[in-house]
Design an enzyme around this catalytic site. Structure first.
Site, PDB file in Angstrom:
ATOM      1  N   ALA A  45      -5.472 -10.781  36.537  1.00 38.54           N
ATOM      2  CA  ALA A  45      -5.130 -11.900  37.300  1.00 38.54           C
ATOM      3  C   ALA A  45      -4.797 -13.256  36.466  1.00 38.54           C
ATOM      4  O   ALA A  45      -4.599 -14.183  37.028  1.00 38.54           O
ATOM      5  CB  ALA A  45      -5.951 -12.306  38.182  1.00 38.54           C
ATOM      6  N   LYS A  74      -2.180 -17.518  39.090  1.00 37.87           N
ATOM      7  CA  LYS A  74      -2.974 -18.445  38.162  1.00 37.87           C
ATOM      8  C   LYS A  74      -1.912 -18.909  37.145  1.00 37.87           C
ATOM      9  O   LYS A  74      -1.682 -20.092  36.702  1.00 37.87           O
ATOM     10  CB  LYS A  74      -4.110 -17.953  37.474  1.00 37.87           C
ATOM     11  CG  LYS A  74      -5.162 -17.639  38.600  1.00 37.87           C
ATOM     12  CD  LYS A  74      -5.389 -18.526  39.480  1.00 37.87           C
ATOM     13  CE  LYS A  74      -6.728 -18.226  40.311  1.00 37.87           C
ATOM     14  NZ  LYS A  74      -6.784 -16.835  41.082  1.00 37.87           N
ATOM     15  N   TRP A  91     -15.336  -9.870  41.686  1.00 34.80           N
ATOM     16  CA  TRP A  91     -14.540 -10.739  42.602  1.00 34.80           C
ATOM     17  C   TRP A  91     -14.822  -9.947  44.094  1.00 34.80           C
ATOM     18  O   TRP A  91     -15.011  -8.902  43.970  1.00 34.80           O
ATOM     19  CB  TRP A  91     -13.223 -10.572  42.529  1.00 34.80           C
ATOM     20  CG  TRP A  91     -12.160 -11.379  43.377  1.00 34.80           C
ATOM     21  CD1 TRP A  91     -12.430 -12.588  43.472  1.00 34.80           C
ATOM     22  CD2 TRP A  91     -11.070 -10.752  44.010  1.00 34.80           C
ATOM     23  NE1 TRP A  91     -11.392 -12.875  44.535  1.00 34.80           N
ATOM     24  CE2 TRP A  91     -10.449 -11.832  44.850  1.00 34.80           C
ATOM     25  CE3 TRP A  91     -10.370  -9.367  43.984  1.00 34.80           C
ATOM     26  CZ2 TRP A  91      -9.553 -11.425  45.584  1.00 34.80           C
ATOM     27  CZ3 TRP A  91      -9.213  -9.372  44.780  1.00 34.80           C
ATOM     28  CH2 TRP A  91      -8.912 -10.403  45.621  1.00 34.80           C
ATOM     29  N   ASP A 114      -7.569  -4.854  36.637  1.00 35.11           N
ATOM     30  CA  ASP A 114      -7.165  -5.970  37.393  1.00 35.11           C
ATOM     31  C   ASP A 114      -6.873  -7.168  36.428  1.00 35.11           C
ATOM     32  O   ASP A 114      -7.883  -7.428  35.722  1.00 35.11           O
ATOM     33  CB  ASP A 114      -8.322  -6.204  38.375  1.00 35.11           C
ATOM     34  CG  ASP A 114      -7.697  -7.522  39.239  1.00 35.11           C
ATOM     35  OD1 ASP A 114      -6.555  -7.797  39.242  1.00 35.11           O
ATOM     36  OD2 ASP A 114      -8.799  -7.879  39.900  1.00 35.11           O
TER      37      ASP A 114
END
Length: 400
Positions: A221, A254, A138, A219
């Site tokens: 997400a 999300k 990212w 991470d």
């Protein structure tokens, strides 16, 4: 009388011009494009079959309850909504997670806030630690850790031509990591590639971290958008069960569709309850200087949903439908060309096409297909009806 002089440097003269965000530029260009059949695969938001990003049913219901029942807008403190963090920890790590003394968590403004808070915590605890980050990743990962003053060490990760992970090269690179170094890992649904590790590979990564004294920073997400809530959490649970120290950055953007509300959390696993308490105290002190208090509304929505069995069930059903849509699009897209076949086995919202930047520009100019300059596409920007047109526009470049 003024103390300013013509020879004095102006405050902002030393600043350097910054390149505009490429995705924001895509948004502007897409809106200005008059072609009715243009396709937007740039910005990373979930879209339904009609191209909309709707508010989830359970979110609407939870917001209605908040409007009716919320009695105050007073500050909650730097920790944010403690019940929200407990419920989210249980969703991610299991029913007993909130009772674990060696685990400390706080609410943050989105997953980005969680990453930045974790980076600042690492810099305070071990400023000489290197952060190992697979490439590609990212785009905001490296700036976040650099802003905290930490050194970045890239490592091999993705094989663009095959659409898979170059695991041997990755493990070889990480064998050079030193005790106390940080390894940033995508818990599931890798952004931008969609590629993920198998269960055996996760165990190998955990063993390497244990052997070399490395600390994972996970991470996460996209929980629920890959293979399901528990399956998407399995890797994180494996790492935390094997290793004494870890950090987890979580985003609800999300899987709850709360993009603009900035809803996230950071957890730290320490070797002991006392260590976790000290870590949490430092997290709160750092947060106080970064954003003082996290925003409440989105976290309160998640808390209401997870605390209510009916709302939780409805949210899970809608999340299942989102995941099924994404994986169905992956299957359809993978069948369009042999070089797209790996997309079927990837997960999440994104895929990284084997296209050059010139080919990306050509696809935009000639066919109205908008994607990031590196070839990353948002799978959710497609529909079954537009996949054929999309494939027709990019297949000539895949044949080169």
């Amino acid at each position: 009388m003024t103390l300013f002089t013509d020879t004095q440097d102006a405050l902002f003269d030393a600043l350097r011009p910054q390149a505009p965000d490429a995705l924001l530029g895509l948004i502007t260009a897409f809106r200005a494009d008059p072609r009715p059949d243009k396709i937007d695969l740039g910005v990373g938001v979930f879209r339904d079959d009609h191209g909309a990003t709707p508010v989830m049913r359970a979110v609407k219901a939870a917001e209605a309850r908040l409007v009716a029942d919320q009695q105050s807008k007073a500050y909650l403190g730097a920790e944010g909504d403690a019940r929200y963090t407990e419920l989210l920890a249980e969703l991610l790590l299991g029913a007993d997670a909130a009772d674990e003394e060696h685990l400390a968590g706080v609410q943050t403004p989105g997953g980005t806030g969680a990453l930045r808070l974790g980076a600042e915590l690492i810099a305070r605890a071990r400023p000489d630690a290197r952060v190992w980050i697979g490439t590609p990743t990212w785009p905001n990962h490296m700036p976040i850790f650099r802003a905290a003053g930490l050194a970045i060490q890239p490592h091999a990760f993705y094989h663009r031509d095959t659409g898979g992970i170059d695991f041997d090269a990755m493990m070889a690179d990480l064998s050079d990591a030193m005790p106390g170094d940080i390894v940033l890992l995508h818990g599931c649904c890798h952004n931008p590639t969609g590629a993920g590790f198998g269960a055996d590979q996760w165990r190998d990564i955990a063993a390497l971290c244990e052997r070399r004294g490395l600390i994972p920073f996970i991470d996460l997400a996209y929980q629920g958008l890959g293979d399901g809530l528990d399956d998407d959490a399995a890797a994180t649970r494996t790492m935390l069960a094997r290793l004494p120290e870890a950090l987890i950055a979580y985003s609800c953007d999300k899987n709850f569709g709360l993009y603009r509300d900035r809803v996230g959390a950071l957890w730290v696993q320490s070797r002991s309850g006392a260590g976790a308490a000290i870590a949490k105290g430092n997290m709160l002190a750092i947060a106080r200087g970064l954003w003082s208090m996290p925003p409440d509304h989105g976290a309160a929505v998640v808390r209401v949903i997870l605390d209510n069995p009916d709302l939780r069930a409805d949210w899970m059903a809608e999340l299942d439908a989102m995941r099924i849509r994404l994986n169905g699009l992956r299957m359809a897209l993978s069948a369009c060309h042999p070089r797209l076949a790996p997309i079927a086995n990837q997960r999440g919202m994104f895929a990284l096409l084997p296209l050059s930047s010139d080919q990306v520009i050509a696809a935009r100019e000639q066919h109205g297909i908008y994607m990031a300059p590196d070839g990353r596409i948002n799978i959710a920007g497609l529909t079954i009806d537009t996949i054929t047109a999309f494939a027709r526009g990019i297949v000539p470049y895949l044949n080169i």
